[in-house]
Design a protein around this motif. Structure first.
Motif, PDB file in Angstrom:
ATOM      1  N   ALA A 113       3.947  -8.839  -6.751  1.00 33.51           N
ATOM      2  CA  ALA A 113       4.575  -9.233  -8.017  1.00 33.51           C
ATOM      3  C   ALA A 113       3.668  -9.026  -9.222  1.00 33.51           C
ATOM      4  O   ALA A 113       4.155  -8.899 -10.347  1.00 33.51           O
ATOM      5  CB  ALA A 113       5.016 -10.692  -7.940  1.00 33.51           C
ATOM      6  N   LYS A 114       2.361  -8.995  -9.010  1.00 37.27           N
ATOM      7  CA  LYS A 114       1.417  -8.917 -10.132  1.00 37.27           C
ATOM      8  C   LYS A 114       0.800  -7.531 -10.306  1.00 37.27           C
ATOM      9  O   LYS A 114      -0.013  -7.319 -11.210  1.00 37.27           O
ATOM     10  CB  LYS A 114       0.304  -9.947  -9.939  1.00 37.27           C
ATOM     11  CG  LYS A 114       0.805 -11.388 -10.031  1.00 37.27           C
ATOM     12  CD  LYS A 114      -0.298 -12.381  -9.763  1.00 37.27           C
ATOM     13  CE  LYS A 114       0.176 -13.813  -9.997  1.00 37.27           C
ATOM     14  NZ  LYS A 114       1.319 -14.184  -9.157  1.00 37.27           N
ATOM     15  N   LEU A 115       1.186  -6.588  -9.452  1.00 43.78           N
ATOM     16  CA  LEU A 115       0.518  -5.291  -9.455  1.00 43.78           C
ATOM     17  C   LEU A 115       0.688  -4.541 -10.770  1.00 43.78           C
ATOM     18  O   LEU A 115      -0.276  -3.993 -11.319  1.00 43.78           O
ATOM     19  CB  LEU A 115       1.043  -4.444  -8.289  1.00 43.78           C
ATOM     20  CG  LEU A 115       0.295  -3.140  -8.028  1.00 43.78           C
ATOM     21  CD1 LEU A 115      -1.174  -3.393  -7.727  1.00 43.78           C
ATOM     22  CD2 LEU A 115       0.943  -2.388  -6.875  1.00 43.78           C
ATOM     23  N   ARG A 116       1.882  -4.514 -11.321  1.00 41.60           N
ATOM     24  CA  ARG A 116       2.108  -3.807 -12.580  1.00 41.60           C
ATOM     25  C   ARG A 116       1.263  -4.428 -13.697  1.00 41.60           C
ATOM     26  O   ARG A 116       0.619  -3.726 -14.483  1.00 41.60           O
ATOM     27  CB  ARG A 116       3.593  -3.836 -12.963  1.00 41.60           C
ATOM     28  CG  ARG A 116       3.886  -3.163 -14.291  1.00 41.60           C
ATOM     29  CD  ARG A 116       5.340  -3.358 -14.719  1.00 41.60           C
ATOM     30  NE  ARG A 116       6.265  -2.618 -13.877  1.00 41.60           N
ATOM     31  CZ  ARG A 116       6.569  -1.320 -14.059  1.00 41.60           C
ATOM     32  NH1 ARG A 116       5.986  -0.640 -15.041  1.00 41.60           N
ATOM     33  NH2 ARG A 116       7.431  -0.717 -13.276  1.00 41.60           N
ATOM     34  N   TYR A 117       1.241  -5.758 -13.759  1.00 45.19           N
ATOM     35  CA  TYR A 117       0.519  -6.454 -14.831  1.00 45.19           C
ATOM     36  C   TYR A 117      -0.987  -6.269 -14.699  1.00 45.19           C
ATOM     37  O   TYR A 117      -1.667  -5.916 -15.663  1.00 45.19           O
ATOM     38  CB  TYR A 117       0.880  -7.943 -14.806  1.00 45.19           C
ATOM     39  CG  TYR A 117       0.159  -8.752 -15.862  1.00 45.19           C
ATOM     40  CD1 TYR A 117       0.627  -8.789 -17.170  1.00 45.19           C
ATOM     41  CD2 TYR A 117      -0.989  -9.481 -15.548  1.00 45.19           C
ATOM     42  CE1 TYR A 117      -0.027  -9.525 -18.146  1.00 45.19           C
ATOM     43  CE2 TYR A 117      -1.650 -10.220 -16.506  1.00 45.19           C
ATOM     44  CZ  TYR A 117      -1.173 -10.242 -17.805  1.00 45.19           C
ATOM     45  OH  TYR A 117      -1.828 -10.967 -18.756  1.00 45.19           O
ATOM     46  N   ARG A 118      -1.507  -6.478 -13.507  1.00 48.07           N
ATOM     47  CA  ARG A 118      -2.967  -6.459 -13.346  1.00 48.07           C
ATOM     48  C   ARG A 118      -3.537  -5.056 -13.487  1.00 48.07           C
ATOM     49  O   ARG A 118      -4.714  -4.893 -13.807  1.00 48.07           O
ATOM     50  CB  ARG A 118      -3.368  -7.060 -11.998  1.00 48.07           C
ATOM     51  CG  ARG A 118      -3.000  -6.208 -10.791  1.00 48.07           C
ATOM     52  CD  ARG A 118      -3.369  -6.869  -9.484  1.00 48.07           C
ATOM     53  NE  ARG A 118      -4.802  -7.002  -9.331  1.00 48.07           N
ATOM     54  CZ  ARG A 118      -5.398  -7.247  -8.165  1.00 48.07           C
ATOM     55  NH1 ARG A 118      -4.678  -7.393  -7.066  1.00 48.07           N
ATOM     56  NH2 ARG A 118      -6.706  -7.334  -8.085  1.00 48.07           N
ATOM     57  N   GLN A 164      -0.598   0.999 -14.524  1.00 47.15           N
ATOM     58  CA  GLN A 164      -1.034   2.192 -13.779  1.00 47.15           C
ATOM     59  C   GLN A 164      -0.382   2.269 -12.407  1.00 47.15           C
ATOM     60  O   GLN A 164      -0.168   3.350 -11.874  1.00 47.15           O
ATOM     61  CB  GLN A 164      -2.553   2.186 -13.630  1.00 47.15           C
ATOM     62  CG  GLN A 164      -3.322   2.308 -14.927  1.00 47.15           C
ATOM     63  CD  GLN A 164      -4.818   2.346 -14.682  1.00 47.15           C
ATOM     64  OE1 GLN A 164      -5.364   3.331 -14.190  1.00 47.15           O
ATOM     65  NE2 GLN A 164      -5.477   1.245 -15.006  1.00 47.15           N
ATOM     66  N   TYR A 165      -0.119   1.094 -11.815  1.00 47.36           N
ATOM     67  CA  TYR A 165       0.499   1.046 -10.490  1.00 47.36           C
ATOM     68  C   TYR A 165       1.712   0.126 -10.524  1.00 47.36           C
ATOM     69  O   TYR A 165       1.749  -0.851 -11.278  1.00 47.36           O
ATOM     70  CB  TYR A 165      -0.489   0.522  -9.435  1.00 47.36           C
ATOM     71  CG  TYR A 165      -1.686   1.396  -9.222  1.00 47.36           C
ATOM     72  CD1 TYR A 165      -1.616   2.504  -8.397  1.00 47.36           C
ATOM     73  CD2 TYR A 165      -2.898   1.110  -9.858  1.00 47.36           C
ATOM     74  CE1 TYR A 165      -2.721   3.312  -8.194  1.00 47.36           C
ATOM     75  CE2 TYR A 165      -4.007   1.906  -9.654  1.00 47.36           C
ATOM     76  CZ  TYR A 165      -3.914   3.011  -8.825  1.00 47.36           C
ATOM     77  OH  TYR A 165      -5.008   3.809  -8.630  1.00 47.36           O
ATOM     78  N   THR A 166       2.679   0.459  -9.719  1.00 38.57           N
ATOM     79  CA  THR A 166       3.822  -0.418  -9.505  1.00 38.57           C
ATOM     80  C   THR A 166       4.031  -0.565  -7.999  1.00 38.57           C
ATOM     81  O   THR A 166       3.398   0.132  -7.205  1.00 38.57           O
ATOM     82  CB  THR A 166       5.101   0.134 -10.152  1.00 38.57           C
ATOM     83  OG1 THR A 166       5.416   1.407  -9.564  1.00 38.57           O
ATOM     84  CG2 THR A 166       4.921   0.291 -11.650  1.00 38.57           C
ATOM     85  N   ALA A 167       4.927  -1.459  -7.632  1.00 37.62           N
ATOM     86  CA  ALA A 167       5.219  -1.667  -6.212  1.00 37.62           C
ATOM     87  C   ALA A 167       6.722  -1.539  -5.994  1.00 37.62           C
ATOM     88  O   ALA A 167       7.426  -2.544  -5.874  1.00 37.62           O
ATOM     89  CB  ALA A 167       4.720  -3.029  -5.753  1.00 37.62           C
ATOM     90  N   GLY A 169       0.815  -1.216   0.000  1.00 40.24           N
ATOM     91  CA  GLY A 169       0.000   0.000   0.000  1.00 40.24           C
ATOM     92  C   GLY A 169       0.845   1.260   0.000  1.00 40.24           C
ATOM     93  O   GLY A 169       0.533   2.239  -0.699  1.00 40.24           O
ATOM     94  N   MET A 170       1.916   1.258   0.764  1.00 42.58           N
ATOM     95  CA  MET A 170       2.813   2.417   0.802  1.00 42.58           C
ATOM     96  C   MET A 170       3.477   2.631  -0.551  1.00 42.58           C
ATOM     97  O   MET A 170       3.594   3.763  -1.036  1.00 42.58           O
ATOM     98  CB  MET A 170       3.849   2.217   1.901  1.00 42.58           C
ATOM     99  CG  MET A 170       3.259   2.173   3.307  1.00 42.58           C
ATOM    100  SD  MET A 170       4.380   1.492   4.545  1.00 42.58           S
ATOM    101  CE  MET A 170       5.485   2.858   4.777  1.00 42.58           C
ATOM    102  N   ALA A 171       3.915   1.529  -1.176  1.00 44.36           N
ATOM    103  CA  ALA A 171       4.582   1.638  -2.469  1.00 44.36           C
ATOM    104  C   ALA A 171       3.644   2.167  -3.547  1.00 44.36           C
ATOM    105  O   ALA A 171       4.068   2.910  -4.442  1.00 44.36           O
ATOM    106  CB  ALA A 171       5.144   0.276  -2.878  1.00 44.36           C
ATOM    107  N   MET A 172       2.384   1.785  -3.480  1.00 43.55           N
ATOM    108  CA  MET A 172       1.406   2.255  -4.462  1.00 43.55           C
ATOM    109  C   MET A 172       1.108   3.739  -4.316  1.00 43.55           C
ATOM    110  O   MET A 172       0.599   4.372  -5.246  1.00 43.55           O
ATOM    111  CB  MET A 172       0.101   1.471  -4.320  1.00 43.55           C
ATOM    112  CG  MET A 172       0.189   0.021  -4.734  1.00 43.55           C
ATOM    113  SD  MET A 172      -1.368  -0.852  -4.429  1.00 43.55           S
ATOM    114  CE  MET A 172      -2.487   0.036  -5.545  1.00 43.55           C
ATOM    115  N   ASN A 173       1.455   4.290  -3.158  1.00 43.55           N
ATOM    116  CA  ASN A 173       1.080   5.676  -2.875  1.00 43.55           C
ATOM    117  C   ASN A 173       2.280   6.593  -2.699  1.00 43.55           C
ATOM    118  O   ASN A 173       2.223   7.571  -1.962  1.00 43.55           O
ATOM    119  CB  ASN A 173       0.193   5.711  -1.631  1.00 43.55           C
ATOM    120  CG  ASN A 173      -1.209   5.202  -1.905  1.00 43.55           C
ATOM    121  OD1 ASN A 173      -2.057   5.931  -2.417  1.00 43.55           O
ATOM    122  ND2 ASN A 173      -1.450   3.934  -1.580  1.00 43.55           N
TER     123      ASN A 173
END
Length: 324
Positions: free
Chosen positions: A99-104, A108-111, A69-73
């Motif tokens: 691991a799947k945040l960028r793909y899904r 728009q979001y990375t971690a 959550g911190m990384a997304m923000n």
């Protein structure tokens, strides 16, 4: 340059990254005023304040979930899992979310986050404080898996991991924390992820290794040289993404390969190296790929010195491969 132990280099890397970027924060169990069980974060709370280096509850899934959550923000969290053996409650957060945040999200979001954790044996920690679980995570697209073996690399790879736009699992070989020392530059520098390190040149056998096994392989290579076998040692450093072309080039140079890791042999990381060589350069090989690894048992306590690969076992594999 300062002459630092590996744990001091990790501490220096964290301090350097936090000084350069106010979005970098460090947290985990006992990492605040105590400085962590191995003192990797010693002094960071005093220097940067309790909002940037702080303790968390004993909840690994909560620690990693908060980091996502911190990384997304907009932050760059560095979460510590006290021992890699304790990371499994957070397994779903790591492999299914971070691991799947960028793909899904379609980019728009990375971690941009780092999970630091001591791993491996060598301190007589028994079965719950000595495991090497790198292979579980190397099966996860979207994640990077990094293992330093020297103080120089520990700092440079850690800073590079913190700056990376995607999640990085940073595995620290705790057997080396205070066992080795080396020159470490002051200030910021990085070691590129997905690059190999040539530890020793040799034309007879190539040994691939990482983490605490690098020093073991060096000892074996010195002994092998006494009988005329010149061993090339390659430190993999970044297991995921791996420099596959570099691995193949090194394998071709000698046509004889030994892979060493302390995790169990079956489905260990050495199996991937073996398969890669079989698929891409089998015509160059003069001998089967040999693997020296931990045994396919739970990690023992009193028999730790039998379980972990030592220079004698590595030397035997080098000699057998050279004679094949």
């Amino acid at each position: 340059m300062a002459n630092l132990t590996l744990i001091q280099a990790v501490n220096d890397g964290l301090r350097t990254a936090m000084s350069a970027d106010p979005t970098v924060c460090v947290f985990g169990e006992d990492v605040g005023p105590k400085g962590g069980v191995f003192l990797a974060t010693e002094g960071l709370t005093k220097e940067f304040g309790k909002n940037r280096c702080f303790d968390t509850p004993l909840s690994e899934d909560g620690i990693v979930g908060a980091a996502i959550g911190m990384a997304m923000n907009g932050l760059r969290p560095v979460a510590e899992i006290q021992f890699q053996d304790f990371i499994f409650p957070a397994f779903d957060q790591i492999v299914s979310e971070a691991a799947k945040l960028r793909y899904r999200s379609g980019g728009q979001y990375t971690a941009p986050m780092v999970i630091r954790t001591p791993f491996g044996g060598g301190i007589r920690g028994g079965l719950y404080h000595s495991q090497s679980g790198e292979a579980y995570f190397c099966h996860t697209p979207g994640l990077k898996v990094v293992v330093p073996s020297t103080p120089y690399d520990a700092k440079g790879l850690l800073i590079a991991s913190i700056q990376d736009p995607d999640p990085v699992l940073f595995l620290e070989p705790k057997a080396l924390y205070r066992k080795i020392k080396g020159e470490v530059p002051e200030g910021e520098y990085t070691v590129d992820l997905s690059t190999l390190r040539m530890v020793r040149e040799g034309g007879d056998v190539t040994v691939f290794c990482y983490g605490a096994m690098v020093a073991v392989c060096e000892e074996a290579a010195r002994t092998a040289a006494e009988s005329g076998i010149e061993t090339e040692i390659v430190d993999l450093r970044t297991l995921l993404p791996l420099d596959e072309d570099g691995v193949i080039e090194a394998a071709k140079r000698t046509g004889r390969v030994v892979v060493v890791h302390e995790a169990p042999r079956f489905c260990g990381f050495g199996a991937e190296i073996s398969a890669m060589i079989a698929e891409r350069c089998i015509e160059y090989m003069e001998a089967p790929v040999a693997r020296v690894a931990g045994f396919d048992t739970p990690f023992p306590n009193t028999l730790e010195h039998h379980y972990l690969p030592d220079a004698r076992r590595v030397l035997d594999a080098i000699e057998r491969t050279a004679r094949y």
